[in-house]
Design a protein around this motif. Structure first.
Motif, PDB file in Angstrom:
ATOM      1  N   THR A   1     -35.012 -31.623  33.474  1.00  0.00           N
ATOM      2  CA  THR A   1     -35.599 -32.092  32.218  1.00  0.00           C
ATOM      3  C   THR A   1     -34.844 -33.342  31.805  1.00  0.00           C
ATOM      4  OG1 THR A   1     -36.106 -29.822  31.553  1.00  0.00           O
ATOM      5  CG2 THR A   1     -36.073 -31.495  29.817  1.00  0.00           C
ATOM      6  N   VAL A   2     -35.556 -34.417  31.575  1.00  0.00           N
ATOM      7  CA  VAL A   2     -34.909 -35.692  31.268  1.00  0.00           C
ATOM      8  C   VAL A   2     -34.040 -35.586  30.011  1.00  0.00           C
ATOM      9  CG1 VAL A   2     -36.790 -36.666  29.893  1.00  0.00           C
ATOM     10  CG2 VAL A   2     -35.267 -38.170  31.166  1.00  0.00           C
ATOM     11  N   SER A   3     -32.890 -36.255  30.058  1.00  0.00           N
ATOM     12  CA  SER A   3     -31.968 -36.315  28.931  1.00  0.00           C
ATOM     13  C   SER A   3     -31.775 -37.782  28.563  1.00  0.00           C
ATOM     14  CB  SER A   3     -30.629 -35.692  29.328  1.00  0.00           C
ATOM     15  OG  SER A   3     -29.668 -35.893  28.318  1.00  0.00           O
ATOM     16  N   THR A   4     -32.167 -38.138  27.347  1.00  0.00           N
ATOM     17  CA  THR A   4     -31.969 -39.505  26.867  1.00  0.00           C
ATOM     18  C   THR A   4     -30.862 -39.469  25.834  1.00  0.00           C
ATOM     19  OG1 THR A   4     -34.274 -40.046  27.295  1.00  0.00           O
ATOM     20  CG2 THR A   4     -33.077 -41.506  25.806  1.00  0.00           C
ATOM     21  N   THR A   5     -29.803 -40.239  26.082  1.00  0.00           N
ATOM     22  CA  THR A   5     -28.592 -40.183  25.279  1.00  0.00           C
ATOM     23  C   THR A   5     -28.255 -41.551  24.702  1.00  0.00           C
ATOM     24  OG1 THR A   5     -27.732 -38.460  26.730  1.00  0.00           O
ATOM     25  CG2 THR A   5     -26.135 -39.601  25.353  1.00  0.00           C
TER      26      THR A   5
ATOM     27  N   ILE B   1     -28.323 -37.780  40.865  1.00  0.00           N
ATOM     28  CA  ILE B   1     -28.921 -38.013  39.550  1.00  0.00           C
ATOM     29  C   ILE B   1     -29.729 -39.291  39.645  1.00  0.00           C
ATOM     30  CG2 ILE B   1     -27.093 -36.836  38.271  1.00  0.00           C
ATOM     31  CD1 ILE B   1     -26.192 -39.735  37.407  1.00  0.00           C
ATOM     32  N   TYR B   2     -30.671 -39.426  38.750  1.00  0.00           N
ATOM     33  CA  TYR B   2     -31.497 -40.624  38.650  1.00  0.00           C
ATOM     34  C   TYR B   2     -31.398 -41.079  37.203  1.00  0.00           C
ATOM     35  CZ  TYR B   2     -33.099 -38.607  42.976  1.00  0.00           C
ATOM     36  OH  TYR B   2     -33.128 -38.052  44.239  1.00  0.00           O
ATOM     37  N   PHE B   3     -31.223 -42.382  37.002  1.00  0.00           N
ATOM     38  CA  PHE B   3     -30.984 -42.845  35.640  1.00  0.00           C
ATOM     39  C   PHE B   3     -31.555 -44.233  35.393  1.00  0.00           C
ATOM     40  CE2 PHE B   3     -27.596 -44.639  38.086  1.00  0.00           C
ATOM     41  CZ  PHE B   3     -27.372 -45.881  37.504  1.00  0.00           C
ATOM     42  N   ASP B   4     -31.707 -44.545  34.114  1.00  0.00           N
ATOM     43  CA  ASP B   4     -32.047 -45.877  33.630  1.00  0.00           C
ATOM     44  C   ASP B   4     -31.129 -46.163  32.446  1.00  0.00           C
ATOM     45  OD1 ASP B   4     -34.234 -46.613  35.358  1.00  0.00           O
ATOM     46  OD2 ASP B   4     -35.452 -45.139  34.283  1.00  0.00           O
ATOM     47  N   LEU B   5     -30.567 -47.370  32.421  1.00  0.00           N
ATOM     48  CA  LEU B   5     -29.673 -47.807  31.350  1.00  0.00           C
ATOM     49  C   LEU B   5     -30.392 -48.896  30.563  1.00  0.00           C
ATOM     50  CD1 LEU B   5     -26.809 -47.711  30.081  1.00  0.00           C
ATOM     51  CD2 LEU B   5     -26.123 -49.411  31.794  1.00  0.00           C
ATOM     52  N   TYR B   6     -30.429 -48.740  29.246  1.00  0.00           N
ATOM     53  CA  TYR B   6     -31.175 -49.660  28.396  1.00  0.00           C
ATOM     54  C   TYR B   6     -30.259 -50.378  27.424  1.00  0.00           C
ATOM     55  CZ  TYR B   6     -35.218 -47.203  30.164  1.00  0.00           C
ATOM     56  OH  TYR B   6     -36.159 -46.657  30.995  1.00  0.00           O
ATOM     57  N   ASN B   7     -30.587 -51.649  27.150  1.00  0.00           N
ATOM     58  CA  ASN B   7     -29.821 -52.382  26.142  1.00  0.00           C
ATOM     59  C   ASN B   7     -30.531 -52.289  24.793  1.00  0.00           C
ATOM     60  OD1 ASN B   7     -31.688 -54.685  25.920  1.00  0.00           O
ATOM     61  ND2 ASN B   7     -31.030 -55.133  28.008  1.00  0.00           N
ATOM     62  N   ASP B   8     -29.918 -52.860  23.778  1.00  0.00           N
ATOM     63  CA  ASP B   8     -30.427 -52.720  22.415  1.00  0.00           C
ATOM     64  C   ASP B   8     -31.752 -53.432  22.177  1.00  0.00           C
ATOM     65  OD1 ASP B   8     -28.879 -55.107  22.725  1.00  0.00           O
ATOM     66  OD2 ASP B   8     -28.844 -55.332  20.557  1.00  0.00           O
TER      67      ASP B   8
ATOM     68  N   GLU C   1     -34.353 -53.197  24.307  1.00  0.00           N
ATOM     69  CA  GLU C   1     -35.374 -52.510  25.091  1.00  0.00           C
ATOM     70  C   GLU C   1     -35.757 -51.181  24.449  1.00  0.00           C
ATOM     71  OE1 GLU C   1     -34.419 -53.655  29.650  1.00  0.00           O
ATOM     72  OE2 GLU C   1     -32.924 -52.395  28.672  1.00  0.00           O
ATOM     73  N   THR C   2     -36.960 -50.739  24.733  1.00  0.00           N
ATOM     74  CA  THR C   2     -37.405 -49.423  24.296  1.00  0.00           C
ATOM     75  C   THR C   2     -37.146 -48.442  25.434  1.00  0.00           C
ATOM     76  OG1 THR C   2     -39.130 -50.408  22.925  1.00  0.00           O
ATOM     77  CG2 THR C   2     -39.375 -48.075  23.501  1.00  0.00           C
ATOM     78  N   PRO C   3     -36.271 -47.462  25.231  1.00  0.00           N
ATOM     79  CA  PRO C   3     -35.949 -46.513  26.309  1.00  0.00           C
ATOM     80  C   PRO C   3     -37.168 -45.703  26.741  1.00  0.00           C
ATOM     81  CG  PRO C   3     -34.369 -46.343  24.525  1.00  0.00           C
ATOM     82  CD  PRO C   3     -35.493 -47.205  24.032  1.00  0.00           C
ATOM     83  N   ALA C   4     -37.226 -45.422  28.024  1.00  0.00           N
ATOM     84  CA  ALA C   4     -38.264 -44.562  28.590  1.00  0.00           C
ATOM     85  C   ALA C   4     -37.568 -43.446  29.374  1.00  0.00           C
ATOM     86  CB  ALA C   4     -39.172 -45.367  29.508  1.00  0.00           C
ATOM     87  N   ALA C   5     -38.295 -42.429  29.707  1.00  0.00           N
ATOM     88  CA  ALA C   5     -37.728 -41.300  30.450  1.00  0.00           C
ATOM     89  C   ALA C   5     -37.441 -41.696  31.895  1.00  0.00           C
ATOM     90  CB  ALA C   5     -38.694 -40.127  30.415  1.00  0.00           C
ATOM     91  N   ALA C   6     -36.253 -41.362  32.367  1.00  0.00           N
ATOM     92  CA  ALA C   6     -35.910 -41.586  33.775  1.00  0.00           C
ATOM     93  C   ALA C   6     -36.761 -40.673  34.644  1.00  0.00           C
ATOM     94  CB  ALA C   6     -34.430 -41.297  34.002  1.00  0.00           C
ATOM     95  N   THR C   7     -37.008 -41.112  35.870  1.00  0.00           N
ATOM     96  CA  THR C   7     -37.743 -40.302  36.842  1.00  0.00           C
ATOM     97  C   THR C   7     -36.974 -40.347  38.161  1.00  0.00           C
ATOM     98  OG1 THR C   7     -39.041 -42.121  37.758  1.00  0.00           O
ATOM     99  CG2 THR C   7     -39.927 -41.035  35.783  1.00  0.00           C
ATOM    100  N   THR C   8     -37.429 -39.610  39.141  1.00  0.00           N
ATOM    101  CA  THR C   8     -36.761 -39.642  40.445  1.00  0.00           C
ATOM    102  C   THR C   8     -37.004 -40.963  41.169  1.00  0.00           C
ATOM    103  OG1 THR C   8     -38.621 -38.442  41.405  1.00  0.00           O
ATOM    104  CG2 THR C   8     -36.690 -37.142  40.758  1.00  0.00           C
TER     105      THR C   8
ATOM    106  N   LEU D   1     -29.012 -44.299  27.551  1.00  0.00           N
ATOM    107  CA  LEU D   1     -29.010 -43.876  28.945  1.00  0.00           C
ATOM    108  C   LEU D   1     -29.974 -42.703  29.101  1.00  0.00           C
ATOM    109  CD1 LEU D   1     -27.633 -44.061  31.773  1.00  0.00           C
ATOM    110  CD2 LEU D   1     -25.965 -42.410  30.911  1.00  0.00           C
ATOM    111  N   SER D   2     -30.834 -42.787  30.106  1.00  0.00           N
ATOM    112  CA  SER D   2     -31.787 -41.720  30.401  1.00  0.00           C
ATOM    113  C   SER D   2     -31.458 -41.171  31.789  1.00  0.00           C
ATOM    114  CB  SER D   2     -33.217 -42.271  30.362  1.00  0.00           C
ATOM    115  OG  SER D   2     -34.150 -41.253  30.603  1.00  0.00           O
ATOM    116  N   ILE D   3     -31.276 -39.846  31.906  1.00  0.00           N
ATOM    117  CA  ILE D   3     -30.831 -39.217  33.159  1.00  0.00           C
ATOM    118  C   ILE D   3     -31.694 -38.002  33.477  1.00  0.00           C
ATOM    119  CG2 ILE D   3     -28.931 -37.973  34.272  1.00  0.00           C
ATOM    120  CD1 ILE D   3     -26.983 -39.595  32.702  1.00  0.00           C
ATOM    121  N   ILE D   4     -31.912 -37.801  34.782  1.00  0.00           N
ATOM    122  CA  ILE D   4     -32.642 -36.619  35.247  1.00  0.00           C
ATOM    123  C   ILE D   4     -32.157 -36.254  36.654  1.00  0.00           C
ATOM    124  CG2 ILE D   4     -34.555 -37.892  36.304  1.00  0.00           C
ATOM    125  CD1 ILE D   4     -36.427 -35.696  35.072  1.00  0.00           C
TER     126      ILE D   4
END
Length: 124
Positions: free
Chosen positions: A34-38, A59-66, A68-75, A107-110
């Motif tokens: 389950t994706v975790s956005t922190t 793990i699979y992740f996306d890192l966002y700056n201020d 950007e609009t964060p989205a859910a990480a995927t595989t 940070l979004s991680i899954i």
């Protein structure tokens, strides 16, 4: 005498503010399927992500700056294998950075289905 005390107090307060500015934010995230956005614990110019698991779980992740609009990480996001780490340093002139951005913030991680991992995040 009073001037000396005020000067000493000024030096102490200056040192304390420098130490506070150099503070490292630290958080531990339990990654699951389950994706975790922190939100990072500090406004970060440098972020280190550590996959701290001894199992075979990536793990699979996306890192966002201020900016950007964060989205859910995927595989299909960036992959980090067990016991690996990656460090990101914010560069406002990079073509990968949203205009007007000044720090990393989210940070979004899954993990893949049925997998888990412990992720350590250091932000400064």
């Amino acid at each position: 005498m009073r001037v000396r005390w005020l000067a000493l107090l000024g030096i102490i307060l200056s040192a304390a503010s420098v130490q506070a500015a150099d503070r490292i934010g630290y958080t531990v995230i339990s990654a699951t399927s389950t994706v975790s956005t922190t939100t990072l614990p500090v406004y970060a110019r440098t972020v280190t992500i550590v996959n701290n698991t001894d199992s075979a779980n990536e793990i699979y992740f996306d890192l966002y700056n201020d900016g950007e609009t964060p989205a859910a990480a995927t595989t299909a996001s960036k992959e980090l294998k067990p016991s690996e780490s990656l460090r990101f340093t914010f560069d406002a002139t990079s073509s990968e950075v949203a205009p007007g951005s000044s720090y990393y913030r989210t940070l979004s991680i899954i993990c893949a289905a049925t997998e888990t991992a412990t992720v350590r995040v250091y932000a400064k």
